[in-house]
Each structure stands twice: as C-alpha cells, then as structure tokens.
Motif scaffolding. Structure first.
Motif, short mmCIF file in Angstrom:
data_model
loop_
_atom_site.label_atom_id
_atom_site.label_comp_id
_atom_site.label_asym_id
_atom_site.label_seq_id
_atom_site.Cartn_x
_atom_site.Cartn_y
_atom_site.Cartn_z
N LEU A 62 0.83 -1.05 -0.14
CA LEU A 62 0.00 0.04 -0.15
C LEU A 62 0.84 1.31 -0.08
CD1 LEU A 62 -2.88 -1.05 2.47
CD2 LEU A 62 -2.85 -1.19 0.03
N ALA A 63 1.93 1.27 0.84
CA ALA A 63 2.84 2.38 0.81
C ALA A 63 3.65 2.70 -0.39
CB ALA A 63 3.91 2.16 1.87
N GLU A 64 3.89 1.55 -0.96
CA GLU A 64 4.36 1.74 -2.54
C GLU A 64 3.50 2.20 -3.38
OE1 GLU A 64 5.82 -2.43 -2.83
OE2 GLU A 64 7.51 -1.97 -1.89
N GLU A 65 2.51 1.87 -3.50
CA GLU A 65 1.41 2.28 -4.33
C GLU A 65 1.10 3.85 -3.89
OE1 GLU A 65 -1.18 1.82 -7.61
OE2 GLU A 65 0.24 0.44 -6.72
N VAL A 66 0.98 4.44 -3.00
CA VAL A 66 0.83 5.54 -2.67
C VAL A 66 2.10 6.38 -3.10
CG1 VAL A 66 0.60 7.39 -0.82
CG2 VAL A 66 -1.04 5.45 -0.74
N ALA A 67 3.20 6.08 -2.81
CA ALA A 67 4.41 6.76 -3.34
C ALA A 67 4.45 6.77 -4.96
CB ALA A 67 5.70 6.02 -2.77
N LYS A 68 4.00 5.81 -5.43
CA LYS A 68 3.98 5.60 -6.92
C LYS A 68 2.78 6.51 -7.55
CE LYS A 68 1.92 2.41 -9.67
NZ LYS A 68 1.76 1.03 -10.26
N LYS A 69 1.73 6.79 -6.86
CA LYS A 69 0.77 7.60 -7.46
C LYS A 69 1.03 8.90 -7.10
CE LYS A 69 -2.83 4.14 -7.81
NZ LYS A 69 -4.20 3.77 -7.71
N THR A 70 1.47 9.53 -6.11
CA THR A 70 1.76 10.76 -5.53
C THR A 70 2.97 11.26 -6.34
OG1 THR A 70 3.38 9.86 -3.77
CG2 THR A 70 0.89 10.64 -3.22
N LYS A 71 3.99 10.54 -7.12
CA LYS A 71 4.94 10.87 -7.74
C LYS A 71 4.51 10.89 -9.21
CE LYS A 71 9.44 9.49 -9.16
NZ LYS A 71 10.77 8.53 -9.25
N PHE A 84 -7.77 12.75 -7.20
CA PHE A 84 -7.11 12.51 -5.77
C PHE A 84 -7.93 11.41 -5.13
CE2 PHE A 84 -8.07 13.60 -1.28
CZ PHE A 84 -6.84 13.53 -0.94
N SER A 85 -9.12 11.77 -5.28
CA SER A 85 -10.06 10.67 -4.26
C SER A 85 -9.93 9.21 -4.99
CB SER A 85 -11.65 10.97 -4.19
OG SER A 85 -12.12 11.21 -5.61
N GLU A 86 -10.31 9.54 -6.40
CA GLU A 86 -10.19 7.95 -7.17
C GLU A 86 -8.76 7.13 -7.03
OE1 GLU A 86 -11.92 8.54 -10.92
OE2 GLU A 86 -13.93 8.82 -10.11
N GLN A 87 -7.80 8.09 -7.09
CA GLN A 87 -6.31 7.39 -7.12
C GLN A 87 -5.91 6.97 -5.70
OE1 GLN A 87 -4.63 6.47 -9.59
NE2 GLN A 87 -6.64 6.89 -10.91
N LEU A 88 -6.28 7.74 -4.79
CA LEU A 88 -5.83 7.61 -3.50
C LEU A 88 -6.68 6.83 -2.48
CD1 LEU A 88 -3.69 10.48 -2.79
CD2 LEU A 88 -2.79 8.51 -3.62
N PHE A 89 -7.93 6.68 -2.72
CA PHE A 89 -9.06 6.31 -1.77
C PHE A 89 -9.94 4.97 -2.14
CE2 PHE A 89 -7.34 10.20 -0.03
CZ PHE A 89 -7.37 10.02 1.12
N ASP A 90 -9.59 4.42 -3.24
CA ASP A 90 -10.29 3.20 -3.78
C ASP A 90 -9.72 1.98 -3.20
OD1 ASP A 90 -12.14 2.24 -5.58
OD2 ASP A 90 -10.70 1.94 -7.35
N GLY A 91 -10.47 1.08 -2.82
CA GLY A 91 -10.31 -0.20 -2.33
C GLY A 91 -9.42 -0.13 -1.32
N TYR A 92 -8.53 -0.97 -1.10
CA TYR A 92 -7.70 -1.14 -0.02
C TYR A 92 -6.67 -0.27 0.15
CZ TYR A 92 -9.31 -6.24 0.11
OH TYR A 92 -10.04 -7.27 0.40
N LEU A 93 -6.30 0.46 -0.83
CA LEU A 93 -5.64 1.59 -0.52
C LEU A 93 -5.83 2.81 0.38
CD1 LEU A 93 -2.73 2.58 -1.67
CD2 LEU A 93 -3.98 3.87 -3.62
N ALA A 94 -7.32 2.64 0.43
CA ALA A 94 -7.87 3.75 1.45
C ALA A 94 -7.51 3.53 2.73
CB ALA A 94 -9.49 3.71 1.35
N ILE A 95 -7.22 2.21 3.28
CA ILE A 95 -6.79 1.72 4.43
C ILE A 95 -5.47 2.61 4.61
CG2 ILE A 95 -5.98 0.07 6.00
CD1 ILE A 95 -7.30 -2.00 4.24
N TYR A 96 -4.52 2.57 3.79
CA TYR A 96 -3.51 3.44 4.18
C TYR A 96 -3.35 5.04 4.02
CZ TYR A 96 1.77 4.37 3.92
OH TYR A 96 3.02 4.62 4.35
#
Length: 124
Positions: A62-71, A84-96
């Motif tokens: 999850l951390a790697e996915e957030v780092a990748k998407k924010t970059k 913002f909402s669809e890339q960072l808060f969809d599915g399991y990524l919302a946990i992170y």
C-alpha cells in the motif's frame, strides 16, 4: 442528501478535497513522505510489526502504491478532487491513506479546521 455514514471512502475524500483545496498540497506531501519513509525503513518496521491488524508485506504494498501515485500524478492530485479521491482512496488503498489522514491530523502543520474536518469525515 446522504448521511456521513453512507459515504464511501472515495466520496469522503473528494468532499474533503473540495471543501479544503488549499490544504491538499500539505496533506499529499505528508502522505508521500510517510509512504517513502515506510519503504525506506521497511526492515526496521517489519521487525516490530507483531500485533498489527495486517501483514507487513500488505502494508508495504500500500505504501509503495501511494508513493508511486503521488509521484506520477503529483500536482494533479492537488488540483483535481476526482483524481485525488479515485487514485488514493479506492479499495484497500484507502486503509493506508485514511491512516495518513489520521497521522496528518495529529501533525503540528495540520491547520485546526482541516483537522476537525478529517475527524468528522474520515476518522470513526
């Protein structure tokens, strides 16, 4: 109109972004830095991960996915609430990312009104 309990993570994040567009740059920078720190300190974190609700490898993904998407999306996440909402808060990524909101609300750089909104919209 829906009650706050009926909102999904994506809807909560999008609403928060729309209400506080000027605060998104700080939050996204914080989430990116937190994800990068998780990745950099993965060995140390994995050693002390004993009683967490998730396996460390899952949290690291999850951390790697957030780092990748924010970059990759960088400034677009700041200006576009839908992205913002669809890339960072969809599915399991919302946990992170919800955890990032929780941590950011406790950070001294988080403005008081934004902290209140995080508590209202994101935290249980």
């Amino acid at each position: 109109m829906k009650s706050i309990n009926q909102y999904r993570n994506i809807e909560k994040a999008r609403t928060l972004h729309q209400l506080f567009p000027n605060e998104m740059k700080g939050f996204i920078a914080f989430a990116k830095a937190h994800a990068e720190e998780t990745i950099e300190q993965k060995d140390k974190l994995a050693e002390n991960w004993d009683s967490q609700p998730f396996q460390f490898n899952f949290w690291l993904q999850l951390a790697e996915e957030v780092a990748k998407k924010t970059k990759f999306y960088n400034r677009k996440l700041v200006t576009n609430s839908k992205l913002f909402s669809e890339q960072l808060f969809d599915g399991y990524l919302a946990i992170y990312t919800n955890n990032c909101f929780d941590l950011y609300a406790k950070h001294p750089d988080c403005p008081a009104k934004f902290k209140q909104a995080i508590v209202l919209f994101i935290l249980p």
